[in-house]
Write a protein that holds these residues in place. Structure first.
Motif, short mmCIF file in Angstrom:
data_model
loop_
_atom_site.label_atom_id
_atom_site.label_comp_id
_atom_site.label_asym_id
_atom_site.label_seq_id
_atom_site.Cartn_x
_atom_site.Cartn_y
_atom_site.Cartn_z
N ALA A 22 -8.17 -9.74 5.08
CA ALA A 22 -7.90 -10.11 3.68
C ALA A 22 -6.49 -10.67 3.55
CB ALA A 22 -8.07 -8.90 2.77
N ILE A 23 -6.31 -11.43 2.48
CA ILE A 23 -4.98 -11.91 2.11
C ILE A 23 -4.52 -11.03 0.95
CG2 ILE A 23 -3.68 -13.86 1.17
CD1 ILE A 23 -5.83 -15.68 2.51
N TRP A 24 -3.35 -10.45 1.09
CA TRP A 24 -2.86 -9.45 0.12
C TRP A 24 -1.87 -10.05 -0.84
CZ3 TRP A 24 -5.59 -5.11 -0.04
CH2 TRP A 24 -6.42 -4.87 1.06
N PRO A 25 -1.88 -9.63 -2.12
CA PRO A 25 -2.75 -8.63 -2.73
C PRO A 25 -4.20 -9.09 -2.77
CG PRO A 25 -1.33 -9.62 -4.40
CD PRO A 25 -0.94 -10.21 -3.08
N SER A 26 -5.11 -8.11 -2.77
CA SER A 26 -6.53 -8.41 -2.70
C SER A 26 -7.34 -7.36 -3.45
CB SER A 26 -6.96 -8.42 -1.23
OG SER A 26 -8.30 -8.79 -1.10
N GLU A 27 -8.53 -7.75 -3.92
CA GLU A 27 -9.44 -6.78 -4.52
C GLU A 27 -9.99 -5.90 -3.40
OE1 GLU A 27 -12.01 -7.20 -7.56
OE2 GLU A 27 -10.48 -8.18 -8.78
N TYR A 28 -10.09 -4.61 -3.69
CA TYR A 28 -10.62 -3.67 -2.71
C TYR A 28 -11.66 -2.81 -3.40
CZ TYR A 28 -10.92 -0.42 1.13
OH TYR A 28 -11.40 0.34 2.17
N LEU A 29 -12.75 -2.53 -2.69
CA LEU A 29 -13.81 -1.70 -3.22
C LEU A 29 -13.82 -0.35 -2.50
CD1 LEU A 29 -16.30 -1.33 -5.05
CD2 LEU A 29 -17.67 -2.33 -3.20
N VAL A 54 -12.12 -1.11 -12.10
CA VAL A 54 -13.46 -1.10 -12.67
C VAL A 54 -14.22 -0.01 -11.91
CG1 VAL A 54 -15.57 -2.41 -13.04
CG2 VAL A 54 -13.35 -3.55 -13.23
N ILE A 55 -14.68 1.01 -12.64
CA ILE A 55 -15.29 2.17 -12.01
C ILE A 55 -16.75 2.28 -12.43
CG2 ILE A 55 -15.22 4.68 -11.77
CD1 ILE A 55 -12.19 4.49 -12.44
N HIS A 56 -17.63 2.44 -11.44
CA HIS A 56 -19.06 2.63 -11.70
C HIS A 56 -19.48 3.94 -11.04
CE1 HIS A 56 -19.80 -1.37 -13.31
NE2 HIS A 56 -19.05 -1.84 -12.33
N THR A 57 -20.22 4.76 -11.79
CA THR A 57 -20.76 6.00 -11.22
C THR A 57 -22.28 5.95 -11.29
OG1 THR A 57 -20.66 7.15 -13.34
CG2 THR A 57 -18.75 7.37 -11.91
N ASN A 71 -13.49 -0.73 -8.01
CA ASN A 71 -13.04 -2.06 -7.64
C ASN A 71 -11.67 -2.28 -8.26
OD1 ASN A 71 -12.89 -4.66 -6.74
ND2 ASN A 71 -14.85 -5.29 -7.58
N ILE A 72 -10.68 -2.57 -7.43
CA ILE A 72 -9.31 -2.62 -7.92
C ILE A 72 -8.46 -3.59 -7.10
CG2 ILE A 72 -8.68 -0.64 -6.49
CD1 ILE A 72 -6.82 0.24 -8.80
N LEU A 73 -7.51 -4.21 -7.73
CA LEU A 73 -6.57 -5.09 -7.05
C LEU A 73 -5.48 -4.22 -6.41
CD1 LEU A 73 -5.77 -8.06 -6.49
CD2 LEU A 73 -4.30 -7.90 -8.50
N ALA A 79 -1.05 0.53 0.47
CA ALA A 79 -1.42 1.06 -0.85
C ALA A 79 -2.87 1.55 -0.84
CB ALA A 79 -1.22 0.00 -1.92
N VAL A 80 -3.76 0.83 -0.13
CA VAL A 80 -5.15 1.23 -0.01
C VAL A 80 -5.24 2.59 0.66
CG1 VAL A 80 -7.36 0.70 1.13
CG2 VAL A 80 -6.06 -1.12 0.02
N ILE A 81 -4.54 2.75 1.76
CA ILE A 81 -4.58 3.99 2.53
C ILE A 81 -3.95 5.15 1.75
CG2 ILE A 81 -3.65 5.10 4.61
CD1 ILE A 81 -4.16 2.28 5.96
N GLU A 82 -2.85 4.90 1.06
CA GLU A 82 -2.23 5.95 0.25
C GLU A 82 -3.19 6.47 -0.80
OE1 GLU A 82 0.58 7.73 0.69
OE2 GLU A 82 0.57 6.61 2.58
N LYS A 83 -3.97 5.57 -1.41
CA LYS A 83 -4.92 6.00 -2.43
C LYS A 83 -6.04 6.83 -1.80
CE LYS A 83 -4.50 5.24 -6.23
NZ LYS A 83 -3.90 6.09 -7.28
#
Length: 97
Positions: A22-29, A54-57, A71-73, A79-83
């Protein structure tokens, strides 16, 4: 069959894959599964609050488990790993996919 990676090795491998794909920043699911528990779902959702997620349950057919897609930028793989680590620390029994 390979030896399972310890968490640090897993996150390092994930970080390298994220930089390569991916090219960062990027949307991640993010995708998580937890036993259906409104309190745990609320905690998980709150961890992404005010981030533009955007959260779907979706509850399983028998209602025992809930899948949560977020789904979040994100600004970079760190940052992805920290979350992921924050979710694992604060939501008991969560499965990250």
């Amino acid at each position: 069959m390979g030896t399972p990676l310890n968490p640090d090795e897993f996150y390092e491998k994930l970080k390298a894959q994220l930089y390569d794909t991916a090219i960062w920043p990027s949307e991640y699911l993010y995708k998580f599964i937890i036993k259906t528990d409104n309190h745990k779902i609320a905690i998980l959702e709150a961890l992404f609050n005010n981030m533009g997620a955007v959260i779907h349950t979706t509850e399983s057919k028998n209602g025992k488990y809930t899948s949560i897609s977020v789904n979040i930028l994100m600004r970079n793989p760190d940052a992805v790993i920290e979350k992921y680590k924050e979710v694992a620390e604060k939501v008991e029994g969560v499965i990250s996919l």
